[in-house]
Design a protein around this motif. Structure first.
Motif, PDB file in Angstrom:
ATOM      1  N   VAL A   1      11.965  43.949  -8.966  1.00 52.05           N
ATOM      2  CA  VAL A   1      12.656  45.005  -8.102  1.00 52.05           C
ATOM      3  C   VAL A   1      14.428  45.146  -8.179  1.00 52.05           C
ATOM      4  O   VAL A   1      14.814  46.053  -8.038  1.00 52.05           O
ATOM      5  N   SER A   2      14.889  44.057  -8.826  1.00 53.36           N
ATOM      6  CA  SER A   2      16.256  44.063  -9.022  1.00 53.36           C
ATOM      7  C   SER A   2      16.529  42.636  -9.731  1.00 53.36           C
ATOM      8  O   SER A   2      16.175  41.616  -9.729  1.00 53.36           O
ATOM      9  N   HIS A   3      17.700  43.121 -10.780  1.00 54.54           N
ATOM     10  CA  HIS A   3      18.350  41.938 -11.454  1.00 54.54           C
ATOM     11  C   HIS A   3      19.857  42.066 -10.800  1.00 54.54           C
ATOM     12  O   HIS A   3      20.369  43.157 -10.711  1.00 54.54           O
ATOM     13  N   ILE A   4      20.485  40.946 -10.459  1.00 56.28           N
ATOM     14  CA  ILE A   4      21.515  40.757  -9.853  1.00 56.28           C
ATOM     15  C   ILE A   4      22.379  39.723 -10.563  1.00 56.28           C
ATOM     16  O   ILE A   4      21.958  38.562 -10.626  1.00 56.28           O
ATOM     17  N   PRO A   5      23.393  40.128 -11.347  1.00 55.59           N
ATOM     18  CA  PRO A   5      24.454  39.000 -12.036  1.00 55.59           C
ATOM     19  C   PRO A   5      25.115  37.865 -11.226  1.00 55.59           C
ATOM     20  O   PRO A   5      25.391  38.387 -10.055  1.00 55.59           O
ATOM     21  N   VAL A   6      24.427  36.747 -11.611  1.00 58.66           N
ATOM     22  CA  VAL A   6      24.976  35.516 -10.597  1.00 58.66           C
ATOM     23  C   VAL A   6      26.456  35.519 -10.648  1.00 58.66           C
ATOM     24  O   VAL A   6      27.132  35.104  -9.462  1.00 58.66           O
ATOM     25  N   ALA A   7      27.255  35.889 -11.464  1.00 58.04           N
ATOM     26  CA  ALA A   7      28.793  35.993 -11.420  1.00 58.04           C
ATOM     27  C   ALA A   7      29.288  36.818 -10.523  1.00 58.04           C
ATOM     28  O   ALA A   7      30.515  36.636 -10.299  1.00 58.04           O
ATOM     29  N   SER A   8      28.722  37.814  -9.857  1.00 61.23           N
ATOM     30  CA  SER A   8      28.891  38.723  -9.191  1.00 61.23           C
ATOM     31  C   SER A   8      28.648  38.598  -7.610  1.00 61.23           C
ATOM     32  O   SER A   8      29.297  39.465  -6.711  1.00 61.23           O
ATOM     33  N   VAL A   9      27.877  37.551  -7.359  1.00 60.92           N
ATOM     34  CA  VAL A   9      27.570  37.204  -6.038  1.00 60.92           C
ATOM     35  C   VAL A   9      28.142  36.210  -5.448  1.00 60.92           C
ATOM     36  O   VAL A   9      28.474  35.033  -5.959  1.00 60.92           O
ATOM     37  N   ARG A  10      28.599  36.498  -4.119  1.00 54.05           N
ATOM     38  CA  ARG A  10      29.014  35.533  -3.363  1.00 54.05           C
ATOM     39  C   ARG A  10      28.149  34.435  -2.509  1.00 54.05           C
ATOM     40  O   ARG A  10      28.403  33.460  -2.481  1.00 54.05           O
ATOM     41  N   SER A  11      27.040  35.466  -1.922  1.00 54.95           N
ATOM     42  CA  SER A  11      26.062  34.766  -1.101  1.00 54.95           C
ATOM     43  C   SER A  11      24.795  35.810  -1.135  1.00 54.95           C
ATOM     44  O   SER A  11      24.982  37.016  -1.214  1.00 54.95           O
ATOM     45  N   ILE A  12      23.667  35.113  -0.965  1.00 47.70           N
ATOM     46  CA  ILE A  12      22.549  36.016  -0.740  1.00 47.70           C
ATOM     47  C   ILE A  12      21.814  35.259   0.619  1.00 47.70           C
ATOM     48  O   ILE A  12      21.504  34.066   0.742  1.00 47.70           O
ATOM     49  N   HIS A  13      21.651  36.191   1.467  1.00 48.19           N
ATOM     50  CA  HIS A  13      20.951  35.618   2.604  1.00 48.19           C
ATOM     51  C   HIS A  13      19.534  36.264   3.124  1.00 48.19           C
ATOM     52  O   HIS A  13      19.196  37.442   2.958  1.00 48.19           O
ATOM     53  N   HIS A  14      18.523  35.445   3.366  1.00 41.71           N
ATOM     54  CA  HIS A  14      17.167  35.660   3.632  1.00 41.71           C
ATOM     55  C   HIS A  14      17.259  36.236   5.231  1.00 41.71           C
ATOM     56  O   HIS A  14      17.383  35.395   5.950  1.00 41.71           O
ATOM     57  N   GLN A  15      17.112  37.414   5.500  1.00 39.25           N
ATOM     58  CA  GLN A  15      17.619  37.836   6.747  1.00 39.25           C
ATOM     59  C   GLN A  15      16.244  37.586   7.732  1.00 39.25           C
ATOM     60  O   GLN A  15      16.593  37.318   9.111  1.00 39.25           O
ATOM     61  N   ASP A  16      15.145  37.259   7.400  1.00 34.07           N
ATOM     62  CA  ASP A  16      14.205  36.869   8.142  1.00 34.07           C
ATOM     63  C   ASP A  16      13.701  35.372   8.251  1.00 34.07           C
ATOM     64  O   ASP A  16      12.730  35.075   9.124  1.00 34.07           O
ATOM     65  N   ALA A  17      14.709  34.727   7.521  1.00 30.66           N
ATOM     66  CA  ALA A  17      14.463  33.151   7.796  1.00 30.66           C
ATOM     67  C   ALA A  17      14.838  32.689   9.117  1.00 30.66           C
ATOM     68  O   ALA A  17      15.689  33.079   9.731  1.00 30.66           O
TER      69      ALA A  17
END
Length: 63
Positions: free
Chosen positions: A42-58
């Motif tokens: 559903v999505s490709h996200i460049p690692v170099a552009s990301v500060r963080s990814i949060h799993h909201q339901d965790a």
């Protein structure tokens, strides 16, 4: 299905719905489905552009 919030280095944020997000070399890939052979990307996200990814339901783990 889980929700993930992606925080970009630019200060922008994006929320996606996916069953899992995996780091694959220079990008994160978000998938629908837990079966690696039958999942849909559903999505490709460049690692170099990301500060963080949060799993909201965790849930937090405490000892």
């Amino acid at each position: 299905m889980a929700r993930y919030t992606i925080n970009y280095l630019t200060g922008d944020t994006e929320t996606i719905q996916a069953d899992r997000v995996e780091e694959e070399g220079t990008q994160y890939t978000a998938y629908l489905g837990n079966d690696e052979d039958h999942s849909v990307i559903v999505s490709h996200i460049p690692v170099a552009s990301v500060r963080s990814i949060h799993h909201q339901d965790a849930q937090a783990v405490t000892d």
